[in-house]
Design an enzyme around this catalytic site. Structure first.
Site, short mmCIF file in Angstrom:
data_model
loop_
_atom_site.label_atom_id
_atom_site.label_comp_id
_atom_site.label_asym_id
_atom_site.label_seq_id
_atom_site.Cartn_x
_atom_site.Cartn_y
_atom_site.Cartn_z
N TYR A 8 4.02 6.24 14.92
CA TYR A 8 2.70 5.58 14.88
C TYR A 8 1.60 6.58 15.22
CZ TYR A 8 -0.65 1.74 15.89
OH TYR A 8 -1.71 0.86 15.90
N VAL A 16 0.81 -1.22 0.00
CA VAL A 16 0.00 0.00 0.00
C VAL A 16 0.85 1.27 0.00
CG1 VAL A 16 -2.01 -1.06 1.09
CG2 VAL A 16 -0.32 0.09 2.53
C1 BGC Z 1 -1.11 -0.68 19.16
C2 BGC Z 1 -0.71 -1.68 20.22
C3 BGC Z 1 -1.07 -1.17 21.61
C4 BGC Z 1 -2.52 -0.77 21.64
C5 BGC Z 1 -2.95 -0.19 22.99
C6 BGC Z 1 -2.55 -0.32 19.34
O1 BGC Z 1 -2.89 0.63 18.38
O2 BGC Z 1 -0.90 -1.25 17.88
O3 BGC Z 1 0.69 -1.89 20.15
O4 BGC Z 1 -0.87 -2.19 22.56
O5 BGC Z 1 -2.76 0.20 20.64
O6 BGC Z 1 -2.07 0.79 23.45
#
Ligand code: BGC
Length: 257
Positions: free
Chosen positions: A158, A66
């Protein structure tokens, strides 16, 4: 709800494992023909297809990264060519990399943002262009995270990507509404999937996390697939620009120790 998606075609990115695999099998069980997208794991995609077929459903596998504009264009073109239309897009593929902010490399930044945000952006664009040309309505479902909203120290790349997904869904809801296309996010908390392998192997960390989850357990991929099935259904026709949190109560659980 078996059958309520019959006649519909759904692309599910990253459906060779985890949440994507579960969404693919659920949408197929509900009657959709599913395009099982994978990047590196054809055997996982075949497994998803096997599960779908064992339950009497239909699916095809297509390889597409993607984060590549050429690949996402080909993915949507092939879905239309082979299946005649494409009504539902589930942007599920996602990765995370942990690092202290001051140690994040350009390579890691690009890897995470390219899959989680750029990938969603341009695949959605390709999906929308086809629908617009065919004058057809559609559904877009992004698998975001509780971290589209909640801080996640040491996962700044992230969080930046998921925060981006939050505003992308809101802005596109406004822009795509007149075309009859809805877009919503699902924000899972801690779900039992390969992305959490490290956490699942670290008992003290896992127990500390479980203490923060009022329902006292990790979520299952099927829990997430159930909301995806709802958002893809006619019952969700009037919902757009929203985020559905599915986290066992994690995000609302602040308490004094
Ligand atoms: C992440 C996990 C994390 C969870 C809660 C998710 O979006 O991918 O690594 O444990 O959120 O924090």
């Amino acid at each position: 709800m078996p059958g309520h998606l019959s006649g519909k075609v759904a692309i599910v990115t990253g459906s060779s494992s985890g949440i994507g695999q579960s969404i693919a099998t659920r949408l197929a069980a509900d009657g959709a023909t599913v395009v099982i997208d994978y990047r590196n794991h054809p055997e996982g995609a075949e497994e998803t297809k096997k599960q779908i077929e064992a339950a009497g459903g239909k699916g095809i596998t297509l390889q597409a990264d993607v984060s590549s504009l050429v690949d996402v264009q080909r993915l949507v073109d092939e879905a239309w060519q082979q299946l005649g239309s494409c009504d539902i897009l589930v942007n599920n593929a996602g990765i995370e990399k942990s690092a202290d902010f001051w140690d994040v490399t350009e390579q890691d930044y690009d890897a995470v943002l390219d899959v989680n945000l750029k990938g969603v952006f341009f695949l959605t664009q390709a999906f929308v262009r086809h629908l617009r040309e065919a004058k057809r309505p559609g559904r877009i479902i992004n698998i975001s995270s509780v971290h589209e909203d909640m801080a996640f120290p040491h996962f700044s790349t992230y969080c930046a990507s998921k925060g981006g997904l939050r505003m992308l869904a809101r802005t596109l809801a406004v822009e795509l509404g007149p075309l009859g296309i809805t877009i919503n996010n699902i924000a899972p908390g801690a779900i039992m999937t390969p992305i959490n392998k490290k956490l699942l192997d670290d008992k003290p960390k896992l127990n500390a996390l479980l203490k923060n989850i009022p329902l006292g357990r990790m979520g299952m991929p099927e829990d997430v697939a159930a909301i995806a099935a709802f958002l893809a259904s006619d019952d969700a026709a009037y919902i757009t620009g929203s985020t559905y949190v599915i986290d066992g109560g994690l995000t609302v659980n602040y308490h004094e120790q």
